[in-house]
Scaffold this active site. Structure first.
Site: not given
Length: 402
Positions: A128-129, A246, A389
């Site tokens: 994954q880029g 995801e 966060e």
């Protein structure tokens, strides 16, 4: 939400259990148990993928028309829970659970026909880029540029924390194709061939010594325009879709519950330093009970999301709550394992792999050899896929409407 399994679902559970008993080999199970990094290594992961692919169960989350099982959300949950209980390795999530849904949802007919079978067969192994040295949580600030040149894009920039880029032959990549508007509107989603000039991969070792992530440098890398997914500028929309999958595309609670039960069982043989065993240590038992309540609460949230998916709803922003809770629980359970093992858990062998015939001999046993490395690697849980966060901000804005 009905938590009782139907007779058909109970029969399906027995079918899954029988399959795991027959096909999950001791070698694969032991390799998964002795892998301290977050992602399973390709030799173990791909071997398990191949077994599931032969059974027709590898793409259990995909629609049936693209090679999936057509299982209901409850069946998918049963499958994940039984795999966790059996000690099966995690699947190769980057291809199967991240880029594949983007391709079969937004890709062209040609992209679906080419890439989806190669993901199932293991011919394509993906990385994954997304993140860059100056663009992590603020992903929309990315600077990797893709310039259109006829029927191709020329890609320049760098990506960081790129999991398994040293193994991958393909990358799904976010790149800026337009810098004139709002920073999130000029991003596109590209499928990149890693085996070409202009791509170099620099390893980044974790605190535990694992080579899991990398920095990838892209210099005049060629991407055919046919490997643009969606329209130019759709990258931010596709990235949000991918990240929701995801964070909500799998259930974390079964694996966390399995690890917690294993730790609790081991406490019967671990001395507490005061003449007893850790299983009778009141403070440690309170911490285990608190973690167990957290896992059970997480499981209810995940089941609620599955129930909504079964009714045709998208995973939605509540998946950020799953990511937040699962990350904190993962770290707490790995800390419990360290505290249970005491000084024996401080062993940190930097050699890899910790499984197989060439594995280094542990000082005590394989469990103590893996514990410290796993604890150190799990510190990344509250960072990758969006920091705690970031998840808290998403929950505040989109779930609580604050």
């Amino acid at each position: 939400m009905n938590l009782e399994l139907t007779p058909e679902e109970l029969r399906f559970r027995e079918e899954v259990r029988a399959f795991l008993a027959a096909h999950l080999t001791a070698q694969i199970r032991e390799g998964a148990a002795a892998t301290p990094s977050v992602f399973v290594e390709p030799d173990i992961g791909q071997a398990w993928n191949a077994i599931l692919h032969k059974q027709g169960w590898l793409a259990y989350q995909w629609p049936k028309e693209y090679g999936g099982t057509g299982w209901s959300p409850v069946q998918r949950y049963i499958f994940e829970k039984e795999c966790a209980e059996a000690g099966a390795p995690n699947l190769t999530v980057l291809g199967l659970k991240l880029v594949a849904p983007v391709i079969y949802t937004f890709g062209t007919a040609e992209q679906k026909a080419h890439y989806l079978p190669r993901i199932l067969s293991g011919e394509d192994y993906w990385c994954q880029g997304f993140s860059e040295p100056a663009s992590g949580s603020d992903l929309a600030s990315l600077q990797c540029r893709a310039v259109r040149d006829g029927d191709k894009y020329i890609l320049n920039g760098s990506k960081i924390w790129t999991t398994h880029a040293h193994w991958a032959n393909r990358m799904f990549c976010l790149a800026r194709t337009d810098a004139s508007g709002h920073k999130s509107t000029g991003i596109s989603f590209l499928l990149v061939d890693m085996n070409q000039p202009g791509i170099s991969v620099r390893p980044i070792l974790t605190l535990a010594g694992d080579h899991e992530v990398n920095q990838v440098f892209l210099e005049d890398v060629v991407v055919p325009a046919s490997d643009l997914v969606g329209e130019e500028g759709d990258g931010w929309k596709l990235a949000k879709f991918l990240l929701e999958n995801e964070r909500g595309g799998s259930c974390h609670a079964p694996k966390l519950a399995y690890d917690l039960r294993r730790i609790y069982a081991d406490a019967a043989d671990q001395p507490d330093g005061a003449g007893g065993v850790m299983a009778h240590n009141a403070d440690w038992r309170r911490r285990v009970a608190r973690a167990r309540l957290g896992v059970e609460s997480l499981e209810m949230i995940e089941l609620k999301i599955l129930s909504e998916i079964a009714q045709g709803q998208a995973p939605g922003p509540q998946t950020s709550l799953v990511k937040l809770l699962a990350s904190n629980l993962r770290q707490e359970i790995d800390l419990l394992a360290m505290d249970l093992l005491g000084l024996a858990g401080l062993e940190l062998d930097m050699r890899r792999p910790l499984y197989g015939p060439d594995a280094p001999t542990p000082v005590h046993n394989r469990q103590t050899q893996v514990a410290a490395a796993r604890y150190l690697n799990s510190r990344a849980w509250t960072i990758f896929g969006g920091t705690n966060e970031v998840q808290a901000s998403i929950i505040a804005k989109t779930v609580l409407n604050l």
